[in-house]
Design an enzyme around this catalytic site. Structure first.
Site, PDB file in Angstrom:
ATOM      1  N   THR A  46       0.832  -1.208   0.000  1.00  0.00           N
ATOM      2  CA  THR A  46       0.000   0.000   0.000  1.00  0.00           C
ATOM      3  C   THR A  46       0.863   1.253   0.000  1.00  0.00           C
ATOM      4  O   THR A  46       0.651   2.184  -0.782  1.00  0.00           O
ATOM      5  CB  THR A  46      -0.921   0.006   1.229  1.00  0.00           C
ATOM      6  OG1 THR A  46      -1.692  -1.186   1.236  1.00  0.00           O
ATOM      7  CG2 THR A  46      -1.831   1.215   1.210  1.00  0.00           C
ATOM      8  N   TYR A 109     -12.922  -5.712  -1.938  1.00  0.00           N
ATOM      9  CA  TYR A 109     -14.110  -5.487  -2.764  1.00  0.00           C
ATOM     10  C   TYR A 109     -15.017  -6.713  -2.803  1.00  0.00           C
ATOM     11  O   TYR A 109     -16.202  -6.617  -2.520  1.00  0.00           O
ATOM     12  CB  TYR A 109     -13.758  -5.037  -4.186  1.00  0.00           C
ATOM     13  CG  TYR A 109     -14.975  -4.635  -4.995  1.00  0.00           C
ATOM     14  CD1 TYR A 109     -15.591  -3.417  -4.771  1.00  0.00           C
ATOM     15  CD2 TYR A 109     -15.531  -5.501  -5.928  1.00  0.00           C
ATOM     16  CE1 TYR A 109     -16.742  -3.060  -5.466  1.00  0.00           C
ATOM     17  CE2 TYR A 109     -16.678  -5.154  -6.631  1.00  0.00           C
ATOM     18  CZ  TYR A 109     -17.281  -3.938  -6.399  1.00  0.00           C
ATOM     19  OH  TYR A 109     -18.421  -3.582  -7.071  1.00  0.00           O
ATOM     20  N   TYR A 135      -2.124 -10.567   5.256  1.00  0.00           N
ATOM     21  CA  TYR A 135      -2.275  -9.140   5.540  1.00  0.00           C
ATOM     22  C   TYR A 135      -3.740  -8.857   5.816  1.00  0.00           C
ATOM     23  O   TYR A 135      -4.588  -8.968   4.923  1.00  0.00           O
ATOM     24  CB  TYR A 135      -1.764  -8.316   4.356  1.00  0.00           C
ATOM     25  CG  TYR A 135      -1.778  -6.810   4.549  1.00  0.00           C
ATOM     26  CD1 TYR A 135      -1.879  -6.223   5.801  1.00  0.00           C
ATOM     27  CD2 TYR A 135      -1.660  -5.962   3.453  1.00  0.00           C
ATOM     28  CE1 TYR A 135      -1.880  -4.843   5.972  1.00  0.00           C
ATOM     29  CE2 TYR A 135      -1.650  -4.582   3.600  1.00  0.00           C
ATOM     30  CZ  TYR A 135      -1.768  -4.030   4.859  1.00  0.00           C
ATOM     31  OH  TYR A 135      -1.777  -2.661   5.022  1.00  0.00           O
ATOM     32  N   ARG A 140      -8.858  -1.027   4.582  1.00  0.00           N
ATOM     33  CA  ARG A 140      -8.565  -0.934   3.149  1.00  0.00           C
ATOM     34  C   ARG A 140      -9.424  -1.893   2.323  1.00  0.00           C
ATOM     35  O   ARG A 140      -9.772  -1.585   1.187  1.00  0.00           O
ATOM     36  CB  ARG A 140      -7.091  -1.270   2.900  1.00  0.00           C
ATOM     37  CG  ARG A 140      -6.110  -0.201   3.361  1.00  0.00           C
ATOM     38  CD  ARG A 140      -5.889   0.845   2.285  1.00  0.00           C
ATOM     39  NE  ARG A 140      -4.939   1.848   2.718  1.00  0.00           N
ATOM     40  CZ  ARG A 140      -4.510   2.843   1.940  1.00  0.00           C
ATOM     41  NH1 ARG A 140      -4.934   2.959   0.709  1.00  0.00           N
ATOM     42  NH2 ARG A 140      -3.646   3.730   2.407  1.00  0.00           N
ATOM     43  N   LYS A 164       0.478  -9.714   9.020  1.00  0.00           N
ATOM     44  CA  LYS A 164       0.526  -8.273   9.280  1.00  0.00           C
ATOM     45  C   LYS A 164      -0.864  -7.891   9.739  1.00  0.00           C
ATOM     46  O   LYS A 164      -1.817  -7.855   8.946  1.00  0.00           O
ATOM     47  CB  LYS A 164       0.932  -7.493   8.025  1.00  0.00           C
ATOM     48  CG  LYS A 164       0.976  -5.984   8.241  1.00  0.00           C
ATOM     49  CD  LYS A 164       1.312  -5.240   6.953  1.00  0.00           C
ATOM     50  CE  LYS A 164       1.323  -3.719   7.190  1.00  0.00           C
ATOM     51  NZ  LYS A 164       1.555  -2.965   5.936  1.00  0.00           N
ATOM     52  N   ILE A 206       5.516  -4.114  10.859  1.00  0.00           N
ATOM     53  CA  ILE A 206       5.687  -3.797   9.441  1.00  0.00           C
ATOM     54  C   ILE A 206       5.217  -2.364   9.313  1.00  0.00           C
ATOM     55  O   ILE A 206       4.020  -2.080   9.384  1.00  0.00           O
ATOM     56  CB  ILE A 206       4.927  -4.768   8.534  1.00  0.00           C
ATOM     57  CG1 ILE A 206       5.465  -6.188   8.727  1.00  0.00           C
ATOM     58  CG2 ILE A 206       5.063  -4.341   7.061  1.00  0.00           C
ATOM     59  CD1 ILE A 206       4.772  -7.251   7.894  1.00  0.00           C
TER      60      ILE A 206
END
Length: 297
Positions: A46, A109, A135, A140, A164, A206
């Site tokens: 990202t 999405y 992740y 997000r 993460k 991270i």
């Protein structure tokens, strides 16, 4: 067991003025970061504007940074997408660049249920042999991989070695730390929660802020692991304004702006990312000055 180190920087991607990737600057930045507190780097995530990089640009970045760092630091390649077949195909290509591990995000999405999340990560794990870091970043993706699903994946696939964790859910993080194998790596994905996550069983961060305070973050984590909780807490409190400030607007706008102020990268973004506003730049400069990262202007 902490395979990949205490501090992994989710590094920005430097661009030339025309918007093309500046691979030389990327290699220099990765080297700089690993000389200033980072044990490794996450590439094309990202923060690296990975969503606007082409597949070939990412592969070239992976190769460039592996060549620059050699065996001195860990290189993690972001290969995730919301398309399982596409993720597998790209992961297999990335594995040939010499990176140490792969980062795979929860599909965005589509918002799969937990059965879908498990099937997605399982399919990737079966298709590659490299270590995989999950992740989880609901802010997000719009979806979440639940702690129970993470635990199941960690137990079922030996190459799913860490996560993460950027949900902000310390209860879920605690369950992951408690119920996964002892060598499973729980990394904070939020700079301001690094110390709290360590306290519930995490192994490191991270990080975005490590572009600016990597050595201090490393010192904080080492202090905690050496059971000097008082020192770790003091450092956490001292670093908090920077850890929060680098998210004053959408990542990676603030951190790349700060890197420009430090002479580490050009202030160039790819749409839909845009430059920081005048007010945001003033805030970031003041933040850096107060933290004694740059001298007062």
């Amino acid at each position: 067991m902490n395979h990949f180190g205490n501090v992994i920087t989710a590094m920005i991607t430097p661009f030339h003025a025309d918007g093309s990737v500046d691979y030389e600057a990327a290699a220099s930045l990765a080297t700089y970061l690993c000389e200033h507190g980072s044990d490794g780097v996450l590439v094309a995530g990202t923060t690296g504007e990975g969503a606007t990089l082409t597949e070939q640009e990412k592969l070239t970045l992976f190769t460039t940074i592996v060549d620059a760092l050699g065996k001195k630091a860990t290189v993690i390649a972001n290969v995730g997408s919301n398309n399982t077949a596409q993720t597998i195909a790209f992961a297999q290509k990335a594995a040939k660049t010499g990176v140490d591990a792969l980062l795979v995000i929860t599909p965005y999405y589509n918002k799969p249920n937990q059965a879908g999340c498990y099937a997605h990560f399982a399919a990737v794990a079966q298709a590659v042999s490299l270590p995989i870091i999950l992740y989880n970043v609901p802010g997000r993706t719009g979806g979440k991989v639940e702690a129970q699903t993470v635990v199941r994946l960690a137990r079922d696939f030996t190459n799913i070695v860490g996560i993460k964790e950027a949900s902000g859910d310390l209860v879920a993080a605690t369950m992951i730390a408690r119920d996964t194998p002892d060598d499973f790596m729980l990394y904070s994905g939020e700079d301001n929660l690094t110390l709290p996550l360590l306290a519930v069983g995490g192994c490191g961060i991270i990080s975005v802020a490590s572009h600016l305070i990597g050595q201090a973050l490393q010192e904080m984590i080492v202090a905690y692991k050496q059971q000097d909780v008082t020192k770790a807490c003091r450092l956490h409190q001292q670093l908090l304004d920077v850890c929060n400030g680098v998210f004053c607007t959408v990542n990676p706008i603030p951190v790349k702006t700060c890197c420009h102020m430090l002479g580490l990268a050009e202030e160039v973004f790819r749409l839909p990312m845009v430059k920081a506003s005048a007010a945001e730049k003033a805030f970031l400069r003041t933040m850096l000055e107060k933290a004694q990262i740059i001298s007062p202007s």
